[in-house]
Design a protein around this motif. Sequence first.
Motif, PDB file in Angstrom:
ATOM      1  N   VAL A 115       0.844  -1.200   0.000  1.00  0.00           N
ATOM      2  CA  VAL A 115       0.000   0.000   0.000  1.00  0.00           C
ATOM      3  C   VAL A 115       0.877   1.247   0.000  1.00  0.00           C
ATOM      4  N   LEU A 116       1.927   1.237   0.793  1.00  0.00           N
ATOM      5  CA  LEU A 116       2.835   2.381   0.836  1.00  0.00           C
ATOM      6  C   LEU A 116       3.517   2.583  -0.512  1.00  0.00           C
ATOM      7  N   ASP A 117       3.970   1.493  -1.132  1.00  0.00           N
ATOM      8  CA  ASP A 117       4.596   1.594  -2.457  1.00  0.00           C
ATOM      9  C   ASP A 117       3.617   2.150  -3.492  1.00  0.00           C
ATOM     10  N   ALA A 118       2.374   1.682  -3.467  1.00  0.00           N
ATOM     11  CA  ALA A 118       1.365   2.178  -4.416  1.00  0.00           C
ATOM     12  C   ALA A 118       1.084   3.652  -4.184  1.00  0.00           C
ATOM     13  N   GLU A 123       1.687   9.213  -5.916  1.00  0.00           N
ATOM     14  CA  GLU A 123       2.142  10.583  -5.643  1.00  0.00           C
ATOM     15  C   GLU A 123       3.184  11.019  -6.672  1.00  0.00           C
ATOM     16  N   GLY A 124       4.086  10.100  -7.047  1.00  0.00           N
ATOM     17  CA  GLY A 124       5.088  10.414  -8.063  1.00  0.00           C
ATOM     18  C   GLY A 124       4.447  10.690  -9.418  1.00  0.00           C
ATOM     19  N   ALA A 128       4.398  14.144 -11.594  1.00  0.00           N
ATOM     20  CA  ALA A 128       4.952  14.159 -12.945  1.00  0.00           C
ATOM     21  C   ALA A 128       3.954  14.646 -13.989  1.00  0.00           C
ATOM     22  N   VAL A 129       2.691  14.221 -13.903  1.00  0.00           N
ATOM     23  CA  VAL A 129       1.741  14.543 -14.979  1.00  0.00           C
ATOM     24  C   VAL A 129       0.570  15.390 -14.530  1.00  0.00           C
ATOM     25  N   GLY A 130       0.405  15.616 -13.230  1.00  0.00           N
ATOM     26  CA  GLY A 130      -0.713  16.398 -12.726  1.00  0.00           C
ATOM     27  C   GLY A 130      -1.896  15.501 -12.401  1.00  0.00           C
ATOM     28  N   SER A 131      -2.685  15.918 -11.437  1.00  0.00           N
ATOM     29  CA  SER A 131      -3.785  15.085 -10.967  1.00  0.00           C
ATOM     30  C   SER A 131      -4.903  14.958 -11.991  1.00  0.00           C
ATOM     31  N   CYS A 139     -15.944   9.107 -13.289  1.00  0.00           N
ATOM     32  CA  CYS A 139     -16.441   9.966 -12.220  1.00  0.00           C
ATOM     33  C   CYS A 139     -15.660  11.265 -12.064  1.00  0.00           C
ATOM     34  N   GLY A 140     -14.470  11.375 -12.681  1.00  0.00           N
ATOM     35  CA  GLY A 140     -13.679  12.592 -12.597  1.00  0.00           C
ATOM     36  C   GLY A 140     -12.865  12.730 -11.323  1.00  0.00           C
ATOM     37  N   ARG A 141     -13.064  11.841 -10.384  1.00  0.00           N
ATOM     38  CA  ARG A 141     -12.281  11.866  -9.146  1.00  0.00           C
ATOM     39  C   ARG A 141     -10.916  11.239  -9.406  1.00  0.00           C
ATOM     40  N   PRO A 142     -10.006  11.315  -8.419  1.00  0.00           N
ATOM     41  CA  PRO A 142      -8.705  10.676  -8.622  1.00  0.00           C
ATOM     42  C   PRO A 142      -8.874   9.208  -9.012  1.00  0.00           C
ATOM     43  N   ALA A 143      -8.004   8.756  -9.872  1.00  0.00           N
ATOM     44  CA  ALA A 143      -8.095   7.389 -10.383  1.00  0.00           C
ATOM     45  C   ALA A 143      -8.076   6.381  -9.237  1.00  0.00           C
TER      46      ALA A 143
END
Length: 151
Positions: A115-118, A123-124, A128-131, A139-143
């Motif tokens: 979970v920490l690695d994911a 976050e990386g 790099a590409v923006g949220s 749904c437009g929410r974070p993937a």
Amino acid sequence: MSYNVGEVRAWVRAQRVSTTMEASARRGLTFATVADLSRPEPWVLQSDYVVGHALTVSPAELENALRGEAGAVLRIAGLSDVMLGTTWSDPSVCRVFHAAYGDVLRAALESADAVLDATDLHEGMVAAVGSEALACPKCGRPAHPEHPCRL
């Protein structure tokens, strides 16, 4: 009622187990999650030494504990309490439960590390590409790749 001798012998062979943990797992004793480690279980103690789980000791040892004979008692405690707070009368029995205890803790640690690695990876990627680029197309929410979008 009659039984075929060959079928009875086959059934007896199928009931054989090679370890006390295998026998106890067949009877319902399993330690698979961290919560299982603190679940109250019946342990047989003799003179303050753990003899084993009530499902893994001999019938005589269990009977002594239930009757309070020969200094034997039945103690209800989680495996964590038994592993960390008492001495065992037989190191080989202790090793079996110690292995089960360690397996559960290692699996929980590996899951937490994943979970920490994911989270670090996500976050990386956001950095790099923006949220917006990582948003769910439905749904437009974070993937949320770990489960399908419910919308």
